[in-house]
Write a protein that holds these residues in place. Structure first.
Motif, PDB file in Angstrom:
ATOM      1  N   ASP A   1      46.065  57.429  46.327  1.00  0.00           N
ATOM      2  CA  ASP A   1      46.524  56.638  45.193  1.00  0.00           C
ATOM      3  C   ASP A   1      46.439  55.136  45.427  1.00  0.00           C
ATOM      4  N   ASP A   2      46.180  54.713  46.647  1.00  0.00           N
ATOM      5  CA  ASP A   2      46.334  53.300  46.990  1.00  0.00           C
ATOM      6  C   ASP A   2      45.039  52.505  47.063  1.00  0.00           C
ATOM      7  N   TYR A   3      43.920  53.155  47.396  1.00  0.00           N
ATOM      8  CA  TYR A   3      42.706  52.410  47.700  1.00  0.00           C
ATOM      9  C   TYR A   3      41.571  52.816  46.771  1.00  0.00           C
ATOM     10  N   MET A   4      40.824  51.843  46.308  1.00  0.00           N
ATOM     11  CA  MET A   4      39.657  52.161  45.499  1.00  0.00           C
ATOM     12  C   MET A   4      38.706  50.977  45.502  1.00  0.00           C
ATOM     13  N   LEU A   5      37.429  51.273  45.266  1.00  0.00           N
ATOM     14  CA  LEU A   5      36.449  50.241  44.945  1.00  0.00           C
ATOM     15  C   LEU A   5      35.722  50.697  43.688  1.00  0.00           C
ATOM     16  N   ALA A   6      35.401  49.750  42.843  1.00  0.00           N
ATOM     17  CA  ALA A   6      34.714  50.043  41.586  1.00  0.00           C
ATOM     18  C   ALA A   6      33.528  49.105  41.454  1.00  0.00           C
ATOM     19  N   ILE A   7      32.386  49.663  41.076  1.00  0.00           N
ATOM     20  CA  ILE A   7      31.151  48.883  40.930  1.00  0.00           C
ATOM     21  C   ILE A   7      30.601  49.103  39.536  1.00  0.00           C
ATOM     22  N   GLU A   8      30.358  48.017  38.825  1.00  0.00           N
ATOM     23  CA  GLU A   8      29.667  48.075  37.540  1.00  0.00           C
ATOM     24  C   GLU A   8      28.197  47.777  37.808  1.00  0.00           C
ATOM     25  N   PHE A   9      27.322  48.721  37.473  1.00  0.00           N
ATOM     26  CA  PHE A   9      25.904  48.566  37.781  1.00  0.00           C
ATOM     27  C   PHE A   9      25.231  47.582  36.830  1.00  0.00           C
TER      28      PHE A   9
ATOM     29  N   LEU B   1      41.579  41.751  39.845  1.00  0.00           N
ATOM     30  CA  LEU B   1      41.132  41.670  41.232  1.00  0.00           C
ATOM     31  C   LEU B   1      39.975  40.689  41.371  1.00  0.00           C
ATOM     32  N   ARG B   2      39.708  40.296  42.592  1.00  0.00           N
ATOM     33  CA  ARG B   2      38.557  39.434  42.861  1.00  0.00           C
ATOM     34  C   ARG B   2      37.266  40.121  42.435  1.00  0.00           C
ATOM     35  N   LEU B   3      36.368  39.349  41.827  1.00  0.00           N
ATOM     36  CA  LEU B   3      35.102  39.885  41.332  1.00  0.00           C
ATOM     37  C   LEU B   3      33.975  39.441  42.259  1.00  0.00           C
ATOM     38  N   TYR B   4      33.300  40.407  42.851  1.00  0.00           N
ATOM     39  CA  TYR B   4      32.214  40.144  43.784  1.00  0.00           C
ATOM     40  C   TYR B   4      30.875  40.555  43.162  1.00  0.00           C
TER      41      TYR B   4
ATOM     42  N   MET C   1      31.554  44.134  41.831  1.00  0.00           N
ATOM     43  CA  MET C   1      32.474  45.024  42.528  1.00  0.00           C
ATOM     44  C   MET C   1      33.875  44.425  42.582  1.00  0.00           C
ATOM     45  N   VAL C   2      34.873  45.272  42.402  1.00  0.00           N
ATOM     46  CA  VAL C   2      36.261  44.931  42.693  1.00  0.00           C
ATOM     47  C   VAL C   2      36.800  46.023  43.608  1.00  0.00           C
ATOM     48  N   PHE C   3      37.841  45.702  44.374  1.00  0.00           N
ATOM     49  CA  PHE C   3      38.405  46.733  45.238  1.00  0.00           C
ATOM     50  C   PHE C   3      39.864  46.428  45.529  1.00  0.00           C
ATOM     51  N   ALA C   4      40.630  47.480  45.710  1.00  0.00           N
ATOM     52  CA  ALA C   4      42.014  47.409  46.166  1.00  0.00           C
ATOM     53  C   ALA C   4      42.071  48.117  47.506  1.00  0.00           C
ATOM     54  N   ASP C   5      42.395  47.355  48.553  1.00  0.00           N
ATOM     55  CA  ASP C   5      42.431  47.927  49.896  1.00  0.00           C
ATOM     56  C   ASP C   5      43.841  47.793  50.466  1.00  0.00           C
ATOM     57  N   LYS C   6      43.960  47.685  51.765  1.00  0.00           N
ATOM     58  CA  LYS C   6      45.274  47.589  52.392  1.00  0.00           C
ATOM     59  C   LYS C   6      45.874  46.192  52.294  1.00  0.00           C
ATOM     60  N   CYS C   7      45.085  45.241  51.770  1.00  0.00           N
ATOM     61  CA  CYS C   7      45.562  43.871  51.610  1.00  0.00           C
ATOM     62  C   CYS C   7      46.800  43.855  50.706  1.00  0.00           C
ATOM     63  N   THR C   8      47.844  43.164  51.128  1.00  0.00           N
ATOM     64  CA  THR C   8      49.085  43.153  50.350  1.00  0.00           C
ATOM     65  C   THR C   8      48.888  42.527  48.972  1.00  0.00           C
ATOM     66  N   SER C   9      47.995  41.544  48.864  1.00  0.00           N
ATOM     67  CA  SER C   9      47.765  40.922  47.555  1.00  0.00           C
ATOM     68  C   SER C   9      47.093  41.895  46.599  1.00  0.00           C
ATOM     69  N   ALA C  10      46.169  42.727  47.115  1.00  0.00           N
ATOM     70  CA  ALA C  10      45.518  43.733  46.271  1.00  0.00           C
ATOM     71  C   ALA C  10      46.522  44.786  45.829  1.00  0.00           C
ATOM     72  N   GLN C  11      47.397  45.192  46.737  1.00  0.00           N
ATOM     73  CA  GLN C  11      48.405  46.171  46.374  1.00  0.00           C
ATOM     74  C   GLN C  11      49.399  45.597  45.362  1.00  0.00           C
ATOM     75  N   ALA C  12      49.652  44.291  45.475  1.00  0.00           N
ATOM     76  CA  ALA C  12      50.547  43.640  44.516  1.00  0.00           C
ATOM     77  C   ALA C  12      49.947  43.672  43.114  1.00  0.00           C
ATOM     78  N   VAL C  13      48.613  43.560  43.025  1.00  0.00           N
ATOM     79  CA  VAL C  13      47.957  43.637  41.721  1.00  0.00           C
ATOM     80  C   VAL C  13      48.163  45.021  41.110  1.00  0.00           C
ATOM     81  N   VAL C  14      48.060  46.053  41.924  1.00  0.00           N
ATOM     82  CA  VAL C  14      48.272  47.418  41.427  1.00  0.00           C
ATOM     83  C   VAL C  14      49.668  47.538  40.815  1.00  0.00           C
ATOM     84  N   ARG C  15      50.674  47.035  41.528  1.00  0.00           N
ATOM     85  CA  ARG C  15      52.049  47.137  41.030  1.00  0.00           C
ATOM     86  C   ARG C  15      52.249  46.257  39.797  1.00  0.00           C
ATOM     87  N   LYS C  16      51.655  45.065  39.820  1.00  0.00           N
ATOM     88  CA  LYS C  16      51.827  44.134  38.701  1.00  0.00           C
ATOM     89  C   LYS C  16      51.245  44.708  37.414  1.00  0.00           C
ATOM     90  N   ARG C  17      50.157  45.454  37.535  1.00  0.00           N
ATOM     91  CA  ARG C  17      49.521  46.036  36.357  1.00  0.00           C
ATOM     92  C   ARG C  17      50.168  47.356  35.941  1.00  0.00           C
TER      93      ARG C  17
END
Length: 217
Positions: free
Chosen positions: A120-128, A208-211, A141-157
């Motif tokens: 439930d905690d980690y994902m990466l998503a790629i729009e082709f 999330l950050r857009l790469y 690409m965006v991703f939510a990993d173990k980074c606390t800021s990425a996890q904060a985005v999950v909770r904030k949303r």
């Protein structure tokens, strides 16, 4: 329009020279300091761009969400598709198989994007965006990993799991969902991060950050 910032939804009003645009909705692109006007991308089939004084703008609830393409600077909106998102997730293990499944989502199934998740905690998503070289793919690409800021985005949303952010990011696309184990997930994420570039942009749909990412075969 105090505290206005790019990406905010607005409505045009009080225009005299272009009164036909009054009531038109759009979003802020950037502020022109010398002219003291906002560049506004208007909603519609042609995405008309106009320069408007702050006094002729008022906030509006967004009907669509936008992000800025990190390479071209073009304002993008989620593409629509007639194919419903009905695919169930597949399970892939082993970094080679996982990588092949991501590429296969584009080349074999012609999906608009892919979400790879681990629990439930980690994902990466790629729009082709399209093919690259000999069997590779360009994308965002965006991703939510173990980074606390990425996890904060999950909770904030208010997302129950990180994969929901992937659905937000790929709104309007047909999506292939892939589940995997933690070791293979982070191996794949590390591989793609080495091929990715961040230009300081935040995706408005997921938060999330857009790469930009170039995935080689």
């Amino acid at each position: 329009m105090e505290n206005a910032k790019p990406g905010q939804a607005v409505e045009l009003h009080g225009l005299q020279g272009a009164a036909h645009l009054n009531g038109t909705r759009g979003h802020l692109v950037r502020f022109l300091r010398e002219e003291q006007r906002w560049v506004v991308s208007c909603e519609g089939d042609d995405y008309k761009v106009v320069n408007v004084k702050p006094a002729n703008l008022k906030r509006a609830e967004p009907k669509k969400e936008y992000f800025v393409h990190p390479v071209t600077g073009q304002i993008m909106v989620p593409r629509t598709t007639s194919a419903p998102v009905t695919d169930t997730s597949i399970v892939s293990e082993g970094i080679a198989n996982l990588h092949a499944a991501v590429l296969g989502a584009f080349y074999n199934k012609r999906k608009g994007g892919v979400v790879v998740s681990c629990g439930d905690d980690y994902m990466l998503a790629i729009e082709f965006d399209g093919p690259h070289g000999n069997g590779g793919v360009y994308g965002e690409m965006v991703f939510a990993d173990k980074c606390t800021s990425a996890q904060a985005v999950v909770r904030k949303r208010n997302c129950q799991r990180a994969t929901e952010l992937g659905r937000n990011f790929l709104a309007g696309e047909t999506v292939q969902y892939i589940d995997t184990n933690e070791i293979d997930f982070f191996s794949l994420l590390s591989k793609y991060k080495m091929q990715a570039k961040w230009d300081g942009l935040i995706d408005l749909k997921s938060g999330l950050r857009l790469y930009t990412v170039t995935i080689a075969r």
